[in-house]
Motif scaffolding. Structure first.
Motif, short mmCIF file in Angstrom:
data_model
loop_
_atom_site.label_atom_id
_atom_site.label_comp_id
_atom_site.label_asym_id
_atom_site.label_seq_id
_atom_site.Cartn_x
_atom_site.Cartn_y
_atom_site.Cartn_z
N LYS A 387 -9.18 -89.00 43.23
CA LYS A 387 -9.70 -88.90 41.75
C LYS A 387 -10.41 -89.77 41.01
N GLU A 388 -9.96 -91.18 41.50
CA GLU A 388 -10.76 -92.23 40.74
C GLU A 388 -12.26 -92.38 41.12
N GLU A 389 -12.52 -91.97 42.32
CA GLU A 389 -13.93 -91.96 42.68
C GLU A 389 -14.62 -90.70 41.94
N ILE A 390 -14.17 -89.87 41.73
CA ILE A 390 -14.64 -88.78 40.77
C ILE A 390 -14.62 -89.09 39.22
N ASP A 391 -13.78 -89.91 38.90
CA ASP A 391 -13.83 -90.64 37.51
C ASP A 391 -15.15 -91.54 37.66
N VAL A 392 -15.40 -92.23 38.67
CA VAL A 392 -16.57 -93.18 38.86
C VAL A 392 -17.77 -92.36 38.80
N LEU A 393 -17.77 -91.01 39.39
CA LEU A 393 -18.91 -90.38 39.35
C LEU A 393 -19.24 -90.03 38.01
N VAL A 394 -18.26 -89.42 37.31
CA VAL A 394 -18.27 -88.67 35.91
C VAL A 394 -19.06 -89.68 34.88
N ALA A 395 -18.40 -90.84 35.14
CA ALA A 395 -18.80 -92.23 34.03
C ALA A 395 -20.42 -92.41 34.55
N GLY A 396 -20.60 -92.45 35.77
CA GLY A 396 -21.96 -92.80 36.20
C GLY A 396 -22.97 -91.64 35.59
N ILE A 397 -22.40 -90.42 35.79
CA ILE A 397 -23.43 -89.54 35.18
C ILE A 397 -23.72 -89.66 33.80
N GLU A 398 -22.50 -89.57 33.15
CA GLU A 398 -22.68 -90.01 31.61
C GLU A 398 -23.55 -91.28 31.18
N ARG A 399 -23.54 -92.26 32.03
CA ARG A 399 -24.38 -93.33 31.86
C ARG A 399 -25.96 -93.14 31.86
N VAL A 400 -26.06 -92.23 32.96
CA VAL A 400 -27.58 -91.84 33.33
C VAL A 400 -28.07 -90.89 31.98
N ARG A 401 -27.29 -89.99 31.94
CA ARG A 401 -27.63 -88.99 30.85
C ARG A 401 -27.66 -89.65 29.41
N LYS A 402 -27.09 -90.81 28.96
CA LYS A 402 -27.29 -91.28 27.69
C LYS A 402 -28.71 -92.21 27.87
N MET A 403 -29.13 -92.68 29.34
CA MET A 403 -30.32 -93.37 29.46
C MET A 403 -31.61 -92.33 29.10
N PHE A 404 -31.32 -91.03 29.34
CA PHE A 404 -32.22 -90.30 29.16
C PHE A 404 -32.10 -89.79 27.90
#
Ligand code: PMP
Length: 404
Positions: A387-404
């Protein structure tokens, strides 16, 4: 019972970093990582028992043959086949399907006969049939699906005709995660007197598969997707079907007697195994099947279900998230798009964060056409994800989303 830290420690690659970040490997649908015991089994055989199988009188050859044939028994037991004669070793799912397509169409089909496939097949369960269709004048009929990614079983029933000779369907979609009701679909086909090939590439690593309970006529999978080595896979076929098919490739091992006038062929399964088999690969595959069996396929399925449920919930919290494949029965694959971000951009930026996901059409272009998209980002989980890895994925997507 399911000690995730202990399990992760079995996979040395999970300790590495990528661009200075801990690796988060979420591309298990493409291939899985290997536990130490699999790599050691391979190394050990090369160091201690390497000799060509089947033909030797000498000690090493006999030992290598015993290992190779013991691996066949391990596979038989794993899928609960009736006999090792029904376990043909191939290079993988793709070769298994090509073997069947070539030999089945050549010997058991006539012009205007029909093969039923589904809209969510991987290219490897489409193109081999198209190649044969072109040669023999065979027609492909396609089972459609609804927007949740579930095959329409009423439409499936309607596709049968007196010309239907075979049904080929994936057990689990590599894009949508849909677990197709193959047992029911096989029963339907059998009611029409038609055999069924099940593509098990995405099911074998994730759930208990019993080919006799399913009553599958053919079942295929790849070793590398179930924590085993690359280059080895399986074609299971009921003996009465395999017996009716001609050899696929000619060469050593597959013959009984050769003369220039007439050649007779070996018994099953060797009739389909021309040339030196990947006997080191089969040892690795057997070790991998032992590994997942020791964890328990039902335990793996339960653990991965929990992960997928968690990931689905977390991903849905992201604004602009579109998930593809929301079938009732779903495996550990999640395909998605976020807002207008191109899947390739999202995948590339996630990679810089150490997160390995797959992007693109996932070798299922007709399915992409049905969905009206060019590709997705796909996260696919294995028995060692957390689940920790899934949290990293979700945080990563959020970071990319904010960049766009
Ligand atoms: N079928 C499905 C459903 C798959 O996911 C894959 C691999 N992505 C294949 C077939 C082909 O497997 P391989 O490349 O190992 O032959």
């Amino acid at each position: 019972m399911y000690d995730i830290n202990q399990i992760r420690a079995d996979f040395p690659i999970l300790e590495r970093t990528v661009y200075g970040k801990p690796l988060v490997y979420l591309d298990n649908g493409a291939t899985t990582q290997k536990p130490r015991c699999v790599v050691e089994a391979i190394t050990n055989e090369y160091y201690n028992t390497n000799a060509n199988v089947h033909r030797g009188v000498h000690f090493l050859s006999q030992q290598a043959t015993e290992l190779h044939e013991a691996s066949r028994e391990t596979v038989r037991k794993f899928i609960n086949a009736r006999s090792t004669a029904e376990i043909v070793f191939t290079r993988g799912t793709t070769e298994s399907i090509n073997l069947l397509a070539t030999t089945f169409c050549q010997s058991l089909m006539e012009e205007d006969d029909e093969v039923i496939i589904s809209v969510m097949e991987h290219h490897s369960n489409i193109v081999p049939w198209q190649l044969q269709a072109r040669l023999w004048g065979i027609t492909l009929r396609v089972i459609p699906m609804n927007d949740r990614g579930e095959l329409l079983l009423d439409e499936y029933e309607k596709l049968f005709s007196p010309r239907t000779k075979l049904v080929c369907v994936t057990h689990v979609s590599n894009v949508l995660g849909t677990v197709n009701p193959v047992k029911q679909m096989i029963a339907t086909a059998h009611a029409h007197g038609v055999p069924v090939l099940v593509d098990g590439a995405q099911s074998i690593p994730h759930m208990r598969v019993d080919v006799r309970e399913l009553d599958a006529d053919f079942y295929v999978f790849s070793g590398h997707k179930v924590y085993g080595p690359t280059g080895v896979g399986v074609l299971y076929g009921k003996e009465n079907w395999l017996d009716r098919l001609p050899p696929y490739q000619g060469g050593g091992e597959m013959i009984q007697h050769v003369s220039f006038e007439k050649t007779t062929f070996n018994e099953l399964p060797f009739k389909f195994e021309a040339g030196t088999p990947d006997y080191i690969g089969t040892t690795g595959l057997a070790r991998a099947l032992d590994y997942v069996s020791a964890l328990g396929m039902d335990n793996i399925a339960a653990y991965e279900h929990e992960l997928t449920t968690y990931a689905t919930r977390r991903l849905k919290e992201i604004p602009g998230m579109r998930l593809f494949g929301e079938s009732e029965q779903k495996g550990s694959v999640i395909s998605f798009l976020v807002g207008q971000i191109h899947p390739f951009d999202l995948g590339t930026l996630l990679d810089r964060l150490g997160i390995a996901v797959r992007t693109g059409h996932h070798c299922a272009q007709p399915l992409m056409t049905r969905l009206g998209i060019e590709g997705t980002v796909r996260a696919s989980f294995g028995l060692y994800n957390t689940k920790e890895e899934i949290d990293v994925l979700v945080a990563g997507i959020e970071r990319v989303r904010k960049m766009f």
